[in-house]
Every structure is written in structure tokens, then in C-alpha cells.
Design an enzyme around this catalytic site. Sequence first.
Site, PDB file in Angstrom:
ATOM      1  N   ARG A 294       6.113  11.423  -1.090  1.00  0.00           N
ATOM      2  CA  ARG A 294       6.263   9.981  -0.909  1.00  0.00           C
ATOM      3  C   ARG A 294       6.115   9.294  -2.260  1.00  0.00           C
ATOM      4  NH1 ARG A 294       1.450   6.069   0.834  1.00  0.00           N
ATOM      5  NH2 ARG A 294       2.453   4.227   0.000  1.00  0.00           N
TER       6      ARG A 294
ATOM      7  N   HIS B  97       5.670  -0.993  -3.084  1.00  0.00           N
ATOM      8  CA  HIS B  97       4.264  -0.631  -3.315  1.00  0.00           C
ATOM      9  C   HIS B  97       3.738  -1.580  -4.397  1.00  0.00           C
ATOM     10  CE1 HIS B  97       1.237   2.843  -2.778  1.00  0.00           C
ATOM     11  NE2 HIS B  97       0.617   1.917  -3.502  1.00  0.00           N
TER      12      HIS B  97
ATOM     13  N   GLU C  58       0.794  -0.907   2.749  1.00  0.00           N
ATOM     14  CA  GLU C  58      -0.434  -1.689   2.949  1.00  0.00           C
ATOM     15  C   GLU C  58      -0.230  -3.197   2.821  1.00  0.00           C
ATOM     16  OE1 GLU C  58      -3.579  -0.119   0.520  1.00  0.00           O
ATOM     17  OE2 GLU C  58      -3.514   1.845   1.471  1.00  0.00           O
TER      18      GLU C  58
ATOM     19  N   ASN D 264      -2.590   4.903   6.173  1.00  0.00           N
ATOM     20  CA  ASN D 264      -3.443   5.212   5.021  1.00  0.00           C
ATOM     21  C   ASN D 264      -4.875   5.004   5.473  1.00  0.00           C
ATOM     22  OD1 ASN D 264      -1.073   5.395   3.593  1.00  0.00           O
ATOM     23  ND2 ASN D 264      -1.483   3.630   2.263  1.00  0.00           N
TER      24      ASN D 264
ATOM     25  N   TYR E  61      -9.062   5.791   4.216  1.00  0.00           N
ATOM     26  CA  TYR E  61     -10.050   6.332   3.269  1.00  0.00           C
ATOM     27  C   TYR E  61     -11.472   6.312   3.833  1.00  0.00           C
ATOM     28  CZ  TYR E  61      -6.408   6.352  -0.266  1.00  0.00           C
ATOM     29  OH  TYR E  61      -5.258   6.614  -0.958  1.00  0.00           O
TER      30      TYR E  61
ATOM     31  N   GLU F 244      -1.591   8.448   3.165  1.00  0.00           N
ATOM     32  CA  GLU F 244      -2.581   8.454   2.079  1.00  0.00           C
ATOM     33  C   GLU F 244      -3.939   8.808   2.660  1.00  0.00           C
ATOM     34  OE1 GLU F 244      -3.139   5.063  -0.530  1.00  0.00           O
ATOM     35  OE2 GLU F 244      -0.982   4.724  -0.610  1.00  0.00           O
TER      36      GLU F 244
HETATM   37  C1  FCB Z   1      -4.473   2.565  -1.642  1.00  0.00           C
HETATM   38  C2  FCB Z   1      -3.202   2.258  -2.396  1.00  0.00           C
HETATM   39  C3  FCB Z   1      -2.862   3.289  -3.447  1.00  0.00           C
HETATM   40  C4  FCB Z   1      -4.083   3.795  -4.181  1.00  0.00           C
HETATM   41  C5  FCB Z   1      -5.164   4.203  -3.209  1.00  0.00           C
HETATM   42  C6  FCB Z   1      -6.408   4.748  -3.856  1.00  0.00           C
HETATM   43  O1  FCB Z   1      -4.988   1.404  -1.085  1.00  0.00           O
HETATM   44  O2  FCB Z   1      -2.106   2.185  -1.517  1.00  0.00           O
HETATM   45  O3  FCB Z   1      -1.908   2.734  -4.308  1.00  0.00           O
HETATM   46  O4  FCB Z   1      -4.516   2.831  -5.064  1.00  0.00           O
HETATM   47  O5  FCB Z   1      -5.519   3.109  -2.398  1.00  0.00           O
END
Ligand code: FCB
Length: 445
Positions: A82, A126, A171, A292, A294, A351
Site C-alpha cells: 500500500r 495520504h 484516516e 488502521n 494502534y 496499518e
Molecule cells: C498513522 C498514519 C501514518 C503513520 C502512522 C504511524 O496515523 O496514517 O502515516 O504516521 O500513523
Amino acid sequence: MSTSELPSTAGLRPNFIWGVSTSSFQIEGATKEDGRGPSIWDVYCQNGEVKNHDTGDIACDHYHRYREDVALMKRLGVQAYRFSVAWPRVLPQGRGTANEPGLAFYDRLVDELLAAGIEPWLCLYHWDLPQALEDLGGWQNRESAAWFADYTTLVATRFGDRVKRFATFNEPSIFNLFSRSLGKRDRSSEDNLYRATHHVNLAHGAAVDVLRENVQGVSIGCIHNLQPCWPSSGSAADAAAAERLGIYWNDAFPDPQCRGEYPPALRPAIEPHMEPGDMARICRPVDWFGLNHYSPVYVRADATSMLGFDFGEKPAGVPLTPIGWPINPQVFSETLRKVHDNYGLPIYVLENGYGSFDKPDETGAVIDPERIAFLRSYIGAMNAAASSGVDVRGYFIWSLLDNFEWASGYSERFGLTYVDYASLRRIPKSSFHWYADLIKTARLR
Ligand code: FCB
């Protein structure tokens, strides 16, 4: 590394896709080359808004080293990559005359990927908006939906013979929430946030139609960052702030795009910016949900700031990555379940990754067992979600390379590959070899 250290992938579909993600501004460099126009991020960098005054001018020099980077992906064994197209590289003014050398770069990249047997997943946006469009109001101008549709037509007609996977936005809630274009970051600018939100949703819908019309066999999604927002204390004010932020962060884009409605709490603020027929323009059929994820986010009330929140302290004892993001694989599993239940679309995790301050050791190797442990636990959590019936079809690690981490510049490293920014040498970290091993093992099943 022995395979016993790999997580189980037994719950994943046989044709599950393993990949890596990057984005244009974060890796390409060559910001002034071959006719590229400036993006808003070039301007933020010039204005000194980035840590250490870092800029994207060279970044990972991927613009010149893409062959080496595709070769790295081949070594990893990923089935998909991607990346994003830099809008100002192909349309320096954001609209009007296309820049042939910019388009030719993505031709070369796509051809190199296909020759390596790697499927290109192209994200249209992006975050590197052409500055020329920002000067016209950017996403606050309703015309932005038409600019985005025209840009999408250019990309779709140029690459649609070879690229079939397209994402409209990366995002949208994040780049809107933290946009520097809204005015003061206080409650007086909230209306600008809602206006831009609606226009980005309109742009998404318009782009879906353009892609569907111009690319045979296309497969389309939008990439959303979903993280639960939790109060950082037991106070009622923090709870209210976390709830308010969570509704914007997690629902303001997927709900209209996938369900045809704004969350009830946002309607009074967004409706003044809507015109008749808008929801039908936004809610166009997509093929998958790009996720995405985290970590959960801890929030405290701040009555003066936009949406009345600020990031709060993380409670004592919460495990954190070196850059301070909470580690909680269980929440990843729950988020996958929530997306599945709420939207009923196949999910691609586009992500997930681990930010730290890696350094080569005295032998020149970059050993990152903590990243491996993180990935193992998150992939394990995804496997558990899949085993319980969540339709997750792919997982892409952020990121192939260490890169320009927005306002943090080059200080934070998310790569499976270490980049020595002085020499631009790439050094695969131990997590790179671990991921290669995982992919090989998973695909043999
Ligand atoms: C996300 C973004 C990506 C990168 C990661 C760590 O929010 O999409 O570009 O910065 O975090």
C-alpha cells in the site's frame, strides 16, 4: 528465529493478504523534482512546525530508490504494497494540467511491483494536499469534492489498467481533527472542522463513483483510524470529553460512508453544511473497510480546546511503546469485532505497527525484539478475532521503512527496515526477518 515464536494464523482465511504500507510524503523526497508542486506539508516544514526542523525534501529518497525498496518487499515476501500518490506530483496546482514526469514515476513503481509479483494498493490521499488548493480554502471549500473527483479521474485512467485496489482517503478523522487549516484550535473553529468533514465525505463518495466508472474490476475502500477513546481519570468531565472525541474520531466518516448517516450527536453541527442529496452522494457502495489501529487513546477534558479535549495521562501501569503509545492487543481484537458488527464489510488492516527509537548496534545490526513481541501479540489478537468469525482478509504493517513521522520528523521509527538518513542505506531489522518468516509459514498452511 524459530517458528515457535510466530503467532498462530490458523484462524485466517487461506488467501489472507500480508503486506506493508507507506505514504508518499513520508518516503518519497524529491519534493522539488520533475515538476512536483508544493504540498501543505512542504509548507508546514518550511514554517518550522516539525520537530528538529525536519523536512520531506529527501525523506527516504524512495523517488530514486524505489527499485531497491521493491526488492526489499520481495525479500519480505509480501503479496501487497500500500502506497499513496502525491497529488501535487501529478497535478502540481492540484487541478488543471497534469505533470507527465510525476505520473511516469508511479508507472515505474507500479510496473516494478507487478514484475515482483506484488499487488499495488493505491491510496489517493495520504495528507499531502496541493498547497494551491489549500490557498483556495482546501477541504473547507465545497469545490474540493470536485477537485478530488478530477484528480481521481486522472489517477484511475492512468493506472487502472494495472491497479485494481484503490483507497480514497487515509484516516480522514485524523487529518481533519489535527488540521492546521481550521483556524485557532479552540471551540471557535469547530464549525470549520464540521464543514471540512462533510466535504471530505462528499469527496470520498465522488471518488468511489469515478473509480467504479473508470476501472474494470476495481475494489474500493476508505481507510479509517479507529481507536477507542478512554477517559484518563474517573471524572465526569473527562468521561464526557472522551465520549465526544470518540464519536468524532471513530464514527464521523465511516457512518455516513458505509451506513448513510452521521452519528446523531454530530447532526446538528454538520447539517448546516449539507445540501439536499448529499448523503446519497457520500454513501456509495464500497468493497471493504480499511482499518488502521494502534492503541486506545486516553483523553482529558479541556473546555477551551477544539471538541473540548486534550490527550490525557496514561494510567500508571499501562504498557507503552517507546514513543508512548499504549500496547493493548485485546483492544485490537475488539475493534475488529466492532467494525465487523457495525459495517458488515470485509476488513483489511492497512496499518498497525510499533514506533521506537531503534539504533544499529556495534555490529551494524538493528535488533528490535520489542517490535517483534508487539507484532506477535497484535497478529495473535487478529487471529483470535478471525477465529470468532470476524471477516478480516489482510494485514499490512506500518511501515516498510523508517520514515518522516509527521510532526515528529525522523525522530520516531516505525520501519521493519532501518533507514540511515545520512547515507540512505537500508538495514532490515530483526522484525523484518521475523515478518518474512511469518509470511512464509502462514502461506504454507
Ligand atoms: C498513522 C498514519 C501514518 C503513520 C502512522 C504511524 O496515523 O496514517 O502515516 O504516521 O500513523
